[in-house]
Design a protein around this motif. Sequence first.
Motif, PDB file in Angstrom:
ATOM      1  N   SER A 106       0.825  -1.212   0.000  1.00 51.27           N
ATOM      2  CA  SER A 106       0.000   0.000   0.000  1.00 51.27           C
ATOM      3  C   SER A 106       0.852   1.252   0.000  1.00 51.27           C
ATOM      4  O   SER A 106       0.507   2.261  -0.646  1.00 51.27           O
ATOM      5  N   HIS A 107       1.973   1.205   0.705  1.00 51.52           N
ATOM      6  CA  HIS A 107       2.870   2.354   0.728  1.00 51.52           C
ATOM      7  C   HIS A 107       3.531   2.559  -0.635  1.00 51.52           C
ATOM      8  O   HIS A 107       3.784   3.692  -1.032  1.00 51.52           O
ATOM      9  N   MET A 108       3.830   1.460  -1.323  1.00 53.82           N
ATOM     10  CA  MET A 108       4.427   1.581  -2.656  1.00 53.82           C
ATOM     11  C   MET A 108       3.455   2.257  -3.613  1.00 53.82           C
ATOM     12  O   MET A 108       3.844   3.090  -4.438  1.00 53.82           O
ATOM     13  N   GLY A 109       2.179   1.904  -3.503  1.00 51.28           N
ATOM     14  CA  GLY A 109       1.184   2.545  -4.354  1.00 51.28           C
ATOM     15  C   GLY A 109       1.100   4.037  -4.105  1.00 51.28           C
ATOM     16  O   GLY A 109       1.056   4.845  -5.044  1.00 51.28           O
ATOM     17  N   LEU A 110       1.094   4.425  -2.831  1.00 55.40           N
ATOM     18  CA  LEU A 110       1.050   5.849  -2.488  1.00 55.40           C
ATOM     19  C   LEU A 110       2.337   6.550  -2.918  1.00 55.40           C
ATOM     20  O   LEU A 110       2.309   7.715  -3.345  1.00 55.40           O
ATOM     21  N   PHE A 111       3.450   5.855  -2.808  1.00 62.40           N
ATOM     22  CA  PHE A 111       4.730   6.430  -3.212  1.00 62.40           C
ATOM     23  C   PHE A 111       4.734   6.739  -4.703  1.00 62.40           C
ATOM     24  O   PHE A 111       5.211   7.797  -5.135  1.00 62.40           O
ATOM     25  N   ALA A 112       4.204   5.840  -5.506  1.00 66.26           N
ATOM     26  CA  ALA A 112       4.132   6.074  -6.949  1.00 66.26           C
ATOM     27  C   ALA A 112       3.303   7.316  -7.269  1.00 66.26           C
ATOM     28  O   ALA A 112       3.705   8.173  -8.074  1.00 66.26           O
ATOM     29  N   LEU A 113       2.154   7.438  -6.602  1.00 66.54           N
ATOM     30  CA  LEU A 113       1.323   8.625  -6.813  1.00 66.54           C
ATOM     31  C   LEU A 113       2.044   9.885  -6.359  1.00 66.54           C
ATOM     32  O   LEU A 113       1.965  10.940  -7.008  1.00 66.54           O
ATOM     33  N   GLY A 114       2.771   9.782  -5.249  1.00 72.27           N
ATOM     34  CA  GLY A 114       3.514  10.931  -4.752  1.00 72.27           C
ATOM     35  C   GLY A 114       4.576  11.402  -5.729  1.00 72.27           C
ATOM     36  O   GLY A 114       4.793  12.613  -5.905  1.00 72.27           O
ATOM     37  N   LEU A 115       5.250  10.464  -6.382  1.00 70.90           N
ATOM     38  CA  LEU A 115       6.269  10.833  -7.369  1.00 70.90           C
ATOM     39  C   LEU A 115       5.637  11.564  -8.553  1.00 70.90           C
ATOM     40  O   LEU A 115       6.189  12.557  -9.059  1.00 70.90           O
ATOM     41  N   LEU A 116       4.472  11.098  -8.992  1.00 73.87           N
ATOM     42  CA  LEU A 116       3.789  11.767 -10.101  1.00 73.87           C
ATOM     43  C   LEU A 116       3.321  13.158  -9.690  1.00 73.87           C
ATOM     44  O   LEU A 116       3.431  14.120 -10.477  1.00 73.87           O
ATOM     45  N   VAL A 117       2.802  13.275  -8.477  1.00 75.42           N
ATOM     46  CA  VAL A 117       2.364  14.591  -7.976  1.00 75.42           C
ATOM     47  C   VAL A 117       3.546  15.540  -7.875  1.00 75.42           C
ATOM     48  O   VAL A 117       3.441  16.729  -8.208  1.00 75.42           O
ATOM     49  N   LEU A 118       4.697  15.033  -7.445  1.00 68.04           N
ATOM     50  CA  LEU A 118       5.887  15.868  -7.336  1.00 68.04           C
ATOM     51  C   LEU A 118       6.351  16.361  -8.698  1.00 68.04           C
ATOM     52  O   LEU A 118       6.822  17.498  -8.831  1.00 68.04           O
ATOM     53  N   ALA A 119       6.200  15.538  -9.714  1.00 70.98           N
ATOM     54  CA  ALA A 119       6.627  15.931 -11.065  1.00 70.98           C
ATOM     55  C   ALA A 119       5.697  16.969 -11.677  1.00 70.98           C
ATOM     56  O   ALA A 119       6.117  17.764 -12.530  1.00 70.98           O
ATOM     57  N   PHE A 120       4.446  16.993 -11.226  1.00 73.55           N
ATOM     58  CA  PHE A 120       3.404  17.800 -11.887  1.00 73.55           C
ATOM     59  C   PHE A 120       3.733  19.293 -11.929  1.00 73.55           C
ATOM     60  O   PHE A 120       3.677  19.905 -13.011  1.00 73.55           O
ATOM     61  N   PRO A 121       4.074  19.957 -10.807  1.00 68.58           N
ATOM     62  CA  PRO A 121       4.311  21.401 -10.887  1.00 68.58           C
ATOM     63  C   PRO A 121       5.512  21.770 -11.752  1.00 68.58           C
ATOM     64  O   PRO A 121       5.497  22.798 -12.447  1.00 68.58           O
TER      65      PRO A 121
END
Length: 313
Positions: A106-121
């Motif tokens: 579950s943490h890996m899934g959230l980590f993947a989303l976090g990386l995409l969110v970080l790239a967005f701005p």
Amino acid sequence: MPPLEPSRERYPNPIARYAAATRPAFLSVTLVACLVGIASAHAGGAALNLLHALLMILVALLVHAAGNVINDYFDHANGADAANTGRLFPFTGGSRFIQNGVIPASHMGLFALGLLVLAFPFGLWLAASQPGVLLIGLGGVLLAWAYSAPPFKLVSRGLGEAVIVACWLLVVIAADHVQRGEFAWTPVAAGLSYALLVANVLFINQFPDHEGDAAAGKRTLVVSLGPESAKWGYFVIALVAHGWLVVQIERNALPQVSGLALLTLIMSLTAARELRDHASKPTELARAIKLTIGAALLHGLLLAATMAFNWRA
């Protein structure tokens, strides 16, 4: 001795743990793709914008890292990594962070989303000055997700190599566009041969993984064709990649000196010969996998260097 798989004891620091889960060594193929694109724009007469170049590299690395983590998450969910007993770590079989209890799924899934969110701005900042980058970036993120995630699961449908070619060609085109400010043919001419060689990395990695993939219902090309038939695909991809480069040089789309990148055909054919001999013996493929990775990286670096220092359009 093969490298040790990850454990909680090896990664007591959570920052180091999550950084390692992105499989950072494999991010080098994206860094080189960015260098090819930047050099392509420079060859076309574009002045280097260092800030744009660094932001482009950052965004591309974050999306690639997210793609790696997404792949780990869904290969855990479908059982492919758990069933993979023939893996050649660290090249195949995933990062093993979930399977070895280092990071919960579950943490890996959230980590993947976090990386995409970080790239967005950072991606939006680049798109503000070069709107074309937004389309390329959205396409890249979609492919990174669709590669492993349902409902698409493209790698499970035998389309993994096509996705890899598209993704890394898009990175080269985006890195060129950020510098040049317009679309051009040069990044396609230079980027496709590199992207094909990156696809061969995925292709050869599927041989040690094919039993686990088959058990999980992943119909990769190696699973669908069988190792002894699929092995010839490696030759085809390598020859098409280098043949494409020859054609682009003959068309004057690339400088003559870029022919130096054809030297990597020696590495690719050496790996292809070893794959031919050991396709059904995955434990014998470590050297061929290393040669495949080396061929892709050296090919891209030679393309970038020859365009950056020896040519102006």
